[in-house]
Every structure is written in C-alpha cells, then in structure tokens.
Design a protein around this motif. Structure first.
Motif, PDB file in Angstrom:
ATOM      1  N   GLY A   5       0.645  -1.127  -0.074  1.00 17.24           N
ATOM      2  CA  GLY A   5       0.179   0.032  -0.252  1.00 17.24           C
ATOM      3  C   GLY A   5       0.786   1.324   0.054  1.00 17.24           C
ATOM      4  N   SER A   6       1.989   0.996   0.123  1.00 22.73           N
ATOM      5  CA  SER A   6       3.003   2.439   0.105  1.00 22.73           C
ATOM      6  C   SER A   6       3.687   2.758  -0.997  1.00 22.73           C
ATOM      7  N   GLU A   7       3.110   2.430  -2.284  1.00 20.21           N
ATOM      8  CA  GLU A   7       3.791   2.748  -3.655  1.00 20.21           C
ATOM      9  C   GLU A   7       3.557   4.485  -3.772  1.00 20.21           C
ATOM     10  N   ALA A   8       4.691   5.131  -3.996  1.00 22.38           N
ATOM     11  CA  ALA A   8       4.498   6.488  -3.924  1.00 22.38           C
ATOM     12  C   ALA A   8       4.096   6.855  -5.387  1.00 22.38           C
ATOM     13  N   VAL A   9       3.130   8.023  -5.161  1.00 26.60           N
ATOM     14  CA  VAL A   9       2.716   8.774  -6.199  1.00 26.60           C
ATOM     15  C   VAL A   9       2.749  10.243  -6.250  1.00 26.60           C
ATOM     16  N   ILE A  10       2.593  10.943  -7.114  1.00 26.50           N
ATOM     17  CA  ILE A  10       2.731  12.415  -7.454  1.00 26.50           C
ATOM     18  C   ILE A  10       1.096  12.626  -6.903  1.00 26.50           C
ATOM     19  N   SER A 103       9.931   3.525   1.712  1.00 26.52           N
ATOM     20  CA  SER A 103      10.773   2.779   2.629  1.00 26.52           C
ATOM     21  C   SER A 103       9.897   3.196   4.051  1.00 26.52           C
ATOM     22  N   GLY A 104       9.125   4.038   4.129  1.00 27.37           N
ATOM     23  CA  GLY A 104       8.369   4.279   5.468  1.00 27.37           C
ATOM     24  C   GLY A 104       8.750   5.483   6.139  1.00 27.37           C
ATOM     25  N   GLN A 105       9.962   6.175   5.602  1.00 26.69           N
ATOM     26  CA  GLN A 105      10.754   7.183   6.469  1.00 26.69           C
ATOM     27  C   GLN A 105       9.815   8.261   6.326  1.00 26.69           C
ATOM     28  N   CYS A 106       8.920   8.800   5.243  1.00 22.14           N
ATOM     29  CA  CYS A 106       8.091   9.694   5.171  1.00 22.14           C
ATOM     30  C   CYS A 106       6.614   9.280   4.786  1.00 22.14           C
ATOM     31  N   LYS A 107       5.690  10.046   5.382  1.00 19.58           N
ATOM     32  CA  LYS A 107       4.099  10.057   4.825  1.00 19.58           C
ATOM     33  C   LYS A 107       4.104  10.613   3.606  1.00 19.58           C
ATOM     34  N   ALA A 108       4.563  11.997   3.490  1.00 20.81           N
ATOM     35  CA  ALA A 108       4.375  12.677   2.206  1.00 20.81           C
ATOM     36  C   ALA A 108       5.574  13.912   2.314  1.00 20.81           C
ATOM     37  N   VAL A 109       6.047  13.994   0.978  1.00 18.66           N
ATOM     38  CA  VAL A 109       7.114  14.745   0.797  1.00 18.66           C
ATOM     39  C   VAL A 109       6.808  15.976  -0.140  1.00 18.66           C
ATOM     40  N   LEU A 110       7.146  17.104   0.295  1.00 19.58           N
ATOM     41  CA  LEU A 110       6.927  18.300  -0.518  1.00 19.58           C
ATOM     42  C   LEU A 110       8.247  18.582  -1.160  1.00 19.58           C
ATOM     43  N   GLY A 221       7.598  26.395  -8.421  1.00 17.00           N
ATOM     44  CA  GLY A 221       6.908  25.048  -8.682  1.00 17.00           C
ATOM     45  C   GLY A 221       7.040  24.065  -7.320  1.00 17.00           C
ATOM     46  N   ALA A 222       5.952  23.305  -7.305  1.00 17.46           N
ATOM     47  CA  ALA A 222       6.065  22.319  -6.331  1.00 17.46           C
ATOM     48  C   ALA A 222       5.269  21.088  -6.600  1.00 17.46           C
ATOM     49  N   ILE A 223       5.748  19.902  -5.952  1.00 17.99           N
ATOM     50  CA  ILE A 223       5.204  18.516  -6.402  1.00 17.99           C
ATOM     51  C   ILE A 223       5.178  17.919  -5.111  1.00 17.99           C
ATOM     52  N   LEU A 224       4.031  17.277  -4.494  1.00 17.90           N
ATOM     53  CA  LEU A 224       3.728  16.657  -3.399  1.00 17.90           C
ATOM     54  C   LEU A 224       3.685  14.896  -3.682  1.00 17.90           C
ATOM     55  N   VAL A 225       4.608  14.309  -2.934  1.00 15.36           N
ATOM     56  CA  VAL A 225       4.573  12.786  -3.247  1.00 15.36           C
ATOM     57  C   VAL A 225       4.066  12.117  -1.975  1.00 15.36           C
ATOM     58  N   THR A 226       3.334  11.256  -2.092  1.00 19.44           N
ATOM     59  CA  THR A 226       2.851  10.485  -0.947  1.00 19.44           C
ATOM     60  C   THR A 226       2.322   8.922  -1.520  1.00 19.44           C
ATOM     61  N   SER A 227       1.858   8.143  -0.579  1.00 21.62           N
ATOM     62  CA  SER A 227       1.580   6.816  -0.880  1.00 21.62           C
ATOM     63  C   SER A 227       0.377   6.809  -1.828  1.00 21.62           C
ATOM     64  N   LEU A 228       0.185   5.729  -2.672  1.00 21.14           N
ATOM     65  CA  LEU A 228      -1.077   5.695  -3.381  1.00 21.14           C
ATOM     66  C   LEU A 228      -2.198   5.580  -2.570  1.00 21.14           C
ATOM     67  N   GLU A 229      -2.288   4.781  -1.385  1.00 24.01           N
ATOM     68  CA  GLU A 229      -3.234   4.542  -0.627  1.00 24.01           C
ATOM     69  C   GLU A 229      -3.903   5.767  -0.223  1.00 24.01           C
ATOM     70  N   LYS A 237      -6.424  13.507  -9.119  1.00 22.78           N
ATOM     71  CA  LYS A 237      -5.952  12.205  -9.381  1.00 22.78           C
ATOM     72  C   LYS A 237      -4.644  11.983  -9.122  1.00 22.78           C
ATOM     73  N   PRO A 238      -4.129  10.478  -8.554  1.00 21.43           N
ATOM     74  CA  PRO A 238      -2.544  10.523  -8.398  1.00 21.43           C
ATOM     75  C   PRO A 238      -1.995  10.093  -9.708  1.00 21.43           C
ATOM     76  N   VAL A 239      -0.777  10.446  -9.858  1.00 18.39           N
ATOM     77  CA  VAL A 239      -0.017   9.920 -10.974  1.00 18.39           C
ATOM     78  C   VAL A 239       1.287   9.101 -10.466  1.00 18.39           C
ATOM     79  N   ARG A 240       1.190   8.059 -11.074  1.00 21.75           N
ATOM     80  CA  ARG A 240       2.220   6.882 -10.653  1.00 21.75           C
ATOM     81  C   ARG A 240       3.715   7.302 -11.166  1.00 21.75           C
ATOM     82  N   ILE A 241       4.323   6.977 -10.363  1.00 18.44           N
ATOM     83  CA  ILE A 241       5.787   7.097 -10.693  1.00 18.44           C
ATOM     84  C   ILE A 241       6.572   5.634 -11.020  1.00 18.44           C
TER      85      ILE A 241
END
Length: 400
Positions: A5-10, A103-110, A221-229, A237-241
């Motif tokens: 459940g932790s696949e990272a997405v934009i 990796s579980g180090q962060c929930k959401a990265v800006l 510019g800014a991009i926020l990355v978090t888990s797909l879940e 809409k999430p965008v998959r990396i």
C-alpha cells in the motif's frame, strides 16, 4: 520493495505564474508554490513530514530547506534537505521522495523550487553573478571565456561536424516548443515563431542563436509525493511514478569530452555528443517495464535546442546522429509521433527550472492539459539535465 500500500505517487501540483514577476522574492515564491500544491490535493499540512528545496540563485543558504520549512509552518520533518544539482535537481528529488515514502521514512514529501533570477539580478550583472554562483569551474574554464551557452554551442558544433546536423533542425525544436506554449496561458513566451525567425535571431554563441536558448524568468513549482493509498483519499488524481533513473559524469568540459576515467570499452560510448543519459534511460525504462516507443508524451529538459536533440538520441528514439531529422517535420509537435514539451518547455514556457517538466508530465497523465492535452495519453516521460549535459535524471509517469 515498497511496503504493502505504500507505492509512491505524485498527489499534488503547484505552479504559480512565471515571467517577469516584479517585486517577487525566492522565499515568497517557494511558499506560494507549496500552498498551491497543498490546496491541489487537499492534504492536511501536518501530514507533510518530508521537505526538499533546490536552493536559490539569490538569497541562498546552506540551511535553505529549514528556512522554507519554517515559513511554511512544517514543524517536524523526518527528511529535510536542499538539492544541489542544478536543473537536474527535481527528478533527482522525485526519486528521493519516492524512496522516502516507499521505505516508510516519510508519509508525504513536498519538493519545491522558486527564484526570481530575472527581476532579482541587477541589469548587466547576470553573467558575473552566474559565474560566482559556481556555474562553471572558475579556476580552469572561466578565465578562458567559457559561458554556459558557449559550452552547449561547442556540443552543437561537434554534432554538426560529426553528423551533418543543421541549424534548421535545431530551430524546429524551438518552433515546436513555442507552438505548444501558444496553447498554454501560463507560458512566458507565447507569440508563434518560425524556423526563419530562429535563424534570424541574434547569434549568442555559434551556432546557437537567441531563440535556441531558454529565456531567464522568475517562477516556482511544487510537487507533493505520498503513498497511493493516501493519495486516493485526496482531491486530485494520483499520478504513478513507474520508473526512475539517473546518471552523472563530469563537470569539466575536457574530461567530459574525453570520457576521462571511463573503461576502455566505454570510451567510444560517451563523449561530447554522447551523454550518460543513456544509462539513466536504461534504468528508468527497465524499472517501468516499457520501451521508448510506448511513451505518449515527453517533457525533455531544454536549456538549449541542442539539449533536446541529443536527448532524442540518448533516450533511444533514434540512432546517434539522427536527432536532427527526428525533430523535423512536426514529429515532436502535438499530433506528431512524440509530442515534446507540451507546456512550452524552458525555451518558451520559461526557464524556471526542470520542476515544470515534471508538473506538465503529471498534468498530461491527469488529462488536465487543456488545448495542449495529448489524446488518451497513458505514459509520460520527463527529463532533467544540468552541469553541461553531464547530470541526468529521468522519470516515467503513468495514470492511476
């Protein structure tokens, strides 16, 4: 491997206006971009525990990330850093953000970028400021008159010498970017241009002319990355990396041209017109499980027209030496085989950093491109390049 459940997405995008932003400052631009990304996805600001900035040309600080975090009110971060790889920073940062989330180090990265290099640098002092910032090795190259356009001009001259590439072929890239920018209300340069316009523009460093070079402007510019879940519970809409890759070679031109230190069998593979982007491409395409021909839209870093032309070759869209012919005839325009830089790229959207290439790729995957949307686009490629085509990062994005 990612935790279940932790696949990272934009999940969030922020893109303030670009251009001549009189009265702006880098900190303000960072904050504006960040708030737009947070609003875009609707995340609770307190869930953001990762932050990356790219530093600034003006008002820089070794603790830049901490200062911006404080302005944003992001109190406790479990990952926080400033990226220092120039135009390549943002896809490098996207890969780091992906790792941090999975990796579980962060929930959401800006990840943020913002600068006012057009209005913030006093007129007539830009070249001096750029050199002092460390854009080129001061002790070995600057005393002999080298500039960033000069180095890329050398690459273009060499490409012409080796393969017969023409100024008209380079100009076709600038024309395609401007055509796309004319469809983007946010773009800095929107007036249509022709190949003849490019060839008639002032010579900057032979063979590159003014319209072969990306204009400097203010922007962010800014991009926020978090888990797909988590992203599926947010607004956008999430965008998959799907795949990332990066490779770096050398900063000094002589070492870059000779592939100094490379294995004997790699000497012929790399040089002034053959970059290590091919290594990053192998990583990204391999991890995504796709081929170059599967890509529907490509946002290629375009500091200069020659930068795009060489990437078309190094990414595998054509053989070495055939980039010029690939770029001609509308092939890289909307409706062509590979639409390139649908937002206008650095050449026309504005030179506000490679983060906007990622933002545009994500918008295309969301179907938010408006008049410049590539129909039924399922896969997007984005690249960042810096340090005279020696630092390369790549991402392949897909729809959820």
């Amino acid at each position: 491997m990612p935790h279940p459940g932790s696949e990272a997405v934009i999940a969030g995008l922020g893109e303030p206006p670009v251009g001549r932003l009189v009265g702006s400052n880098p900190t303000e631009l960072h904050v504006e971009a960040a708030m737009l990304a947070i609003e875009d996805c609707g995340i609770d600001k307190h869930d953001i525990d990762g932050l990356m900035t790219s530093g600034t040309f003006l008002n820089d600080n070794i603790r830049h990330h901490m200062i911006i975090g404080e302005h944003l009110g992001l109190h406790c971060k479990t990952f926080c850093d400033t990226l220092r790889t120039g135009g390549q920073s943002y896809l490098n940062g996207l890969q780091i953000a992906k790792w941090a989330v999975e990796s579980g180090q962060c929930k959401a990265v800006l990840m943020l970028r913002g600068d006012n290099i057009l209005t913030g640098v006093p007129k007539g002092t830009g070249l001096k400021a750029y050199i002092e910032y460390g854009a080129h090795p001061i002790e070995f190259e600057v005393p002999f008159g080298i500039t960033v356009p000069g180095v890329y001009a050398m690459m273009a001259q060499r490409h012409m010498h080796e393969f017969g590439t023409t100024p008209e072929q380079l100009a076709a890239i600038a024309v395609a970017c401007r055509k796309h920018a004319s469809l983007n209300p946010k773009a800095f340069k929107r007036d249509p241009i022709t190949v003849d316009d490019v060839l008639a523009s002032p010579l900057v460093s032979s063979p590159l002319r003014l319209l072969d070079c990306s204009p400097i402007c203010d922007g962010a510019g800014a991009i926020l990355v978090t888990s797909l879940e988590r992203a599926r519970d947010l607004k956008s809409k999430p965008v998959r990396i799907l795949g990332t890759g990066q490779a770096q070679s050398y900063y000094h031109l002589a070492h870059l041209a000779r592939a100094t230190g490379a294995r004997a069998e790699d000497k012929a593979r790399f040089g002034l017109t053959r970059t290590v982007q091919s290594v990053a491409a192998e990583q990204a395409f391999g991890r995504a499980g796709v081929r170059p021909s599967d890509i529907d839209v490509a946002e290629l870093y375009d500091s200069f027209t020659i930068t795009v032309l060489m990437q078309l070759e190094d990414l595998g869209y054509c053989a070495k030496g055939e980039g010029g012919s690939f770029a001609e005839g509308g092939r890289i325009e909307l409706g062509g085989e590979l639409p390139v830089n649908t937002h206008g790229g650095l050449l026309s959207f504005g030179s506000s950093g490679g983060i906007n290439h990622i933002i545009e790729a994500a918008r295309q995957m969301r179907g938010e491109g408006g008049d410049r949307q590539v129909a039924d686009a399922k896969l997007a490629l984005a690249t960042n390049v810096s340090a005279v085509a020696s630092n390369h990062s790549i991402a392949i994005l897909g729809r959820d």
